[in-house]
Design an enzyme around this catalytic site. Structure first.
Site, PDB file in Angstrom:
ATOM      1  CB  VAL A  18      -0.811  -0.235   1.665  1.00  8.54           C
ATOM      2  CG1 VAL A  18      -0.363  -0.090   2.534  1.00  8.54           C
ATOM      3  CG2 VAL A  18      -1.955   1.003   0.898  1.00  8.54           C
ATOM      4  CB  CYS A  19       1.928   3.896  -2.082  1.00 10.20           C
ATOM      5  SG  CYS A  19       1.188   4.179  -2.881  1.00 10.20           S
ATOM      6  CD  GLN A  20      -1.774   9.489   0.474  1.00  9.49           C
ATOM      7  OE1 GLN A  20      -0.250   8.967   1.373  1.00  9.49           O
ATOM      8  NE2 GLN A  20      -2.917   9.642   0.686  1.00  9.49           N
TER       9      GLN A  20
ATOM     10  N   GLY B 103      -1.777   3.576  -5.106  1.00  8.95           N
ATOM     11  CA  GLY B 103      -0.991   2.828  -5.256  1.00  8.95           C
ATOM     12  C   GLY B 103      -0.139   2.597  -6.682  1.00  8.95           C
TER      13      GLY B 103
ATOM     14  CG  MET C 257      -2.994   4.614   3.552  1.00  5.06           C
ATOM     15  SD  MET C 257      -3.390   3.734   3.990  1.00  5.06           S
ATOM     16  CE  MET C 257      -4.175   4.776   5.207  1.00  5.06           C
TER      17      MET C 257
END
Length: 114
Positions: A74-76, A78, A102
């Site tokens: 996961v990141c901000q 994708g 997120m």
């Protein structure tokens, strides 16, 4: 093998893509939720029980992740987590990438720890 099938296989992702709800379900079932954002993004809010290894450190620190468990990246949004998923899949791990990152996690009303 047809050219179309060959071409599709050539560009196929070596990981699956999951929704926020699926990511939470996988995490509840024992998967590792791996947040690859930078430290300031992590401090601003992350999923409970997520592990934090920024993308730029992943190659040096991937051994910190237990083997034999699915890793959900996961990141901000994708994008960085897709890079992480590709890297971990190349290491032979079972990987899923959280589509929408997120942003999607928060929009789904899932808990965020600050």
């Amino acid at each position: 093998m047809s050219f179309t099938k060959w071409l599709t296989g050539l560009f196929a992702k070596p990981y699956r893509t999951v929704s926020a709800a699926e990511a939470q379900q996988l995490q509840s079932g024992g998967a590792i939720l791996l947040d690859v954002r930078e430290q300031h993004e992590w401090r601003a809010g992350h999923a409970p029980k997520a592990r934090h290894i920024p993308l730029g450190q992943l190659s040096a620190r991937s051994a910190e992740l237990p083997t034999g468990r699915t890793v959900v990246t996961v990141c901000q949004s994708g994008m960085r987590s897709a890079q992480a998923a590709r890297y971990l899949a190349a290491e032979g791990r079972e990987v899923a990438n959280l589509s929408g990152g997120m942003h999607a996690w928060s929009r789904a009303g899932l808990p965020v720890t600050r």
